[in-house]
Write a protein that holds these residues in place. Structure first.
Motif, PDB file in Angstrom:
ATOM      1  N   UNK A  58       1.088  -1.582   5.769  1.00  0.00           N
ATOM      2  CA  UNK A  58       1.813  -2.824   5.715  1.00  0.00           C
ATOM      3  C   UNK A  58       1.061  -4.034   5.435  1.00  0.00           C
ATOM      4  N   UNK A  59      -0.160  -3.829   5.806  1.00  0.00           N
ATOM      5  CA  UNK A  59      -1.130  -5.270   5.598  1.00  0.00           C
ATOM      6  C   UNK A  59      -2.236  -4.959   4.306  1.00  0.00           C
ATOM      7  N   UNK A 187      -5.648  -1.877  11.601  1.00  0.00           N
ATOM      8  CA  UNK A 187      -4.211  -2.354  11.194  1.00  0.00           C
ATOM      9  C   UNK A 187      -2.972  -2.245  12.339  1.00  0.00           C
ATOM     10  N   UNK A 188      -3.718  -2.168  13.444  1.00  0.00           N
ATOM     11  CA  UNK A 188      -2.712  -2.264  14.581  1.00  0.00           C
ATOM     12  C   UNK A 188      -2.192  -3.441  15.048  1.00  0.00           C
ATOM     13  N   UNK A 189      -1.678  -3.411  16.133  1.00  0.00           N
ATOM     14  CA  UNK A 189      -1.167  -4.748  16.673  1.00  0.00           C
ATOM     15  C   UNK A 189      -2.202  -6.193  16.476  1.00  0.00           C
ATOM     16  N   UNK A 190      -3.222  -6.025  17.149  1.00  0.00           N
ATOM     17  CA  UNK A 190      -4.053  -7.011  17.013  1.00  0.00           C
ATOM     18  C   UNK A 190      -4.441  -7.645  15.379  1.00  0.00           C
ATOM     19  N   UNK A 191      -4.935  -6.792  14.691  1.00  0.00           N
ATOM     20  CA  UNK A 191      -5.204  -6.980  13.400  1.00  0.00           C
ATOM     21  C   UNK A 191      -3.959  -7.609  12.557  1.00  0.00           C
ATOM     22  N   UNK A 192      -2.815  -6.890  12.853  1.00  0.00           N
ATOM     23  CA  UNK A 192      -1.701  -7.201  12.365  1.00  0.00           C
ATOM     24  C   UNK A 192      -1.288  -8.669  12.467  1.00  0.00           C
ATOM     25  N   UNK A 193      -1.084  -8.839  13.848  1.00  0.00           N
ATOM     26  CA  UNK A 193      -0.886  -9.920  14.338  1.00  0.00           C
ATOM     27  C   UNK A 193      -1.496 -11.242  13.741  1.00  0.00           C
ATOM     28  N   UNK A 212       1.969   7.143  10.547  1.00  0.00           N
ATOM     29  CA  UNK A 212       1.530   7.321  12.015  1.00  0.00           C
ATOM     30  C   UNK A 212       0.259   6.728  12.213  1.00  0.00           C
ATOM     31  N   UNK A 213       0.002   5.968  13.099  1.00  0.00           N
ATOM     32  CA  UNK A 213      -1.312   5.462  13.467  1.00  0.00           C
ATOM     33  C   UNK A 213      -1.670   6.044  14.687  1.00  0.00           C
ATOM     34  N   UNK A 214      -1.256   7.158  14.979  1.00  0.00           N
ATOM     35  CA  UNK A 214      -1.655   7.852  16.286  1.00  0.00           C
ATOM     36  C   UNK A 214      -2.930   8.626  16.042  1.00  0.00           C
ATOM     37  N   UNK A 215      -3.923   8.720  17.111  1.00  0.00           N
ATOM     38  CA  UNK A 215      -5.148   9.610  16.861  1.00  0.00           C
ATOM     39  C   UNK A 215      -4.636  11.223  16.830  1.00  0.00           C
ATOM     40  N   UNK A 234      -8.067   9.823  12.467  1.00  0.00           N
ATOM     41  CA  UNK A 234      -7.147   8.755  11.885  1.00  0.00           C
ATOM     42  C   UNK A 234      -6.932   9.073  10.210  1.00  0.00           C
ATOM     43  N   UNK A 235      -6.525  10.294   9.819  1.00  0.00           N
ATOM     44  CA  UNK A 235      -6.369  10.417   8.289  1.00  0.00           C
ATOM     45  C   UNK A 235      -5.588   9.549   7.534  1.00  0.00           C
ATOM     46  N   UNK A 236      -4.405   8.731   8.156  1.00  0.00           N
ATOM     47  CA  UNK A 236      -3.931   7.761   7.536  1.00  0.00           C
ATOM     48  C   UNK A 236      -4.692   6.461   7.501  1.00  0.00           C
ATOM     49  N   UNK A 237      -5.774   6.338   7.981  1.00  0.00           N
ATOM     50  CA  UNK A 237      -6.569   5.210   7.851  1.00  0.00           C
ATOM     51  C   UNK A 237      -5.854   4.042   8.429  1.00  0.00           C
ATOM     52  N   UNK A 238      -5.249   4.525   9.632  1.00  0.00           N
ATOM     53  CA  UNK A 238      -4.490   3.609  10.464  1.00  0.00           C
ATOM     54  C   UNK A 238      -4.479   3.880  11.895  1.00  0.00           C
ATOM     55  N   UNK A 239      -4.807   2.960  12.668  1.00  0.00           N
ATOM     56  CA  UNK A 239      -4.898   3.220  14.179  1.00  0.00           C
ATOM     57  C   UNK A 239      -4.286   2.386  14.973  1.00  0.00           C
TER      58      UNK A 239
END
Length: 290
Positions: A58-59, A187-193, A212-215, A234-239
């Motif tokens: 999304x970012x 790319x989680x809440x802080x960075x997205x915000x 998924x951004x899960x570990x 994080x294989x999706x490079x999203x945490x």
């Protein structure tokens, strides 16, 4: 006639005021204003370092670069320094499996950073402030900076590394944060915000939950480091959970980071000891060979 003269005077004054406003970005300065920029900045140049890598679904790929670019641009409105143009050459090998990643060989990014600092200094700057936006860069930056002591340099590099010492801010941050903080890394809440505040036009928030951004916990080696640790987790490079970010939270984060960086800039611009101590160190090193 009086009204005309008054209008003419206002136009002259406004034109003079405009002429006195130096651009902060290096690439927007005209050469004839460069000496004025050096003086106004106390020979201080900000080097914002980002990266090009996937930031969730999304970012934008340039999230880290956009972040530090906007961060610096806002800060220098309050405390002038020259801002070096977009620099996105850092350590990002762990994201080479994702589209859009720009990962150069280690020797190249090392040589390029040193050559960039040398060239910034050749143009008259004595203080180079690294403003980093990428979580995979600090170890590289610190090692690079320590290695500058290997030979004499006529400039000092400062790595702005804010610590969480503002208890009031930290408390309010925890109250506003909606997702699990321990997993809010990339790319989680802080960075997205933060990007929702700086560049909402680039965000694709309807896609934030499409991956998924899960570990994934695919590796468990206590007290052992391997370079594949991030991919294993994080294989999706999203945490994190970018979908829970809000522009209001981003505004809160951005205003604090801008204000604290402004204070750091004031300290750096006023600093007279770092270069003096460096020269003392170099002189003692040279003295060993006599």
């Amino acid at each position: 006639m009086k009204n005309f003269l008054l209008l003419f005077a206002v136009m002259l004054l406004s034109g003079f005021s405009y002429a006195q406003q130096l651009p902060a970005r290096w690439d927007e300065l005209v050469a004839s204003d460069f000496s004025a920029a050096l003086e106004k900045s106390s020979k201080t140049c900000i080097l914002p370092i980002g990266i090009l890598e996937k930031h969730g679904p999304h970012s934008p790929i340039g999230t880290d670069l956009i972040h530090v670019r906007e961060w610096a641009a806002h800060a220098v409105k309050s405390e002038y320094a020259v801002v070096f143009p977009d620099y996105f050459y850092g350590q990002i090998n762990e994201a080479r499996h994702q589209p859009g990643t720009f990962a150069l060989p280690s020797k190249v990014i090392w040589d390029l950073l040193e050559a960039t600092c040398d060239e910034i200094a050749r143009n008259g700057f004595q203080k180079i402030v690294i403003l980093n936006g990428h979580g995979g860069n600090p170890e590289f930056i610190r090692f690079f900076m320590q290695s500058l002591l290997n030979k004499r340099h006529n400039y000092a590099v400062y790595f702005y590394n804010p610590e969480g010492s503002d208890k009031e801010y930290a408390e309010q941050y925890r109250k506003m944060h909606k997702s699990p903080m321990e997993n809010d890394q990339h790319a989680g809440e802080r960075e997205t915000a933060t990007l929702l505040y700086y560049r909402p036009d680039l965000m694709k928030m309807d896609r934030a939950e499409s991956q998924s951004g899960d570990n994934q916990h695919r590796s468990n080696l206590p007290n052992i480091y391997t370079p594949i640790w991030w991919y294993a987790a994080y294989p999706n490079h999203y945490a994190g959970e970018g979908a829970k970010a809000t522009p209001g939270f981003g505004k809160f984060i951005a205003e604090h980071e801008i204000a604290t960086f402004v204070q750091a800039l004031k300290v750096i611009k006023a600093d007279t000891s770092t270069i003096k101590l460096q020269n003392e160190f170099y002189d003692k090193v040279d003295g060993l060979n006599k």
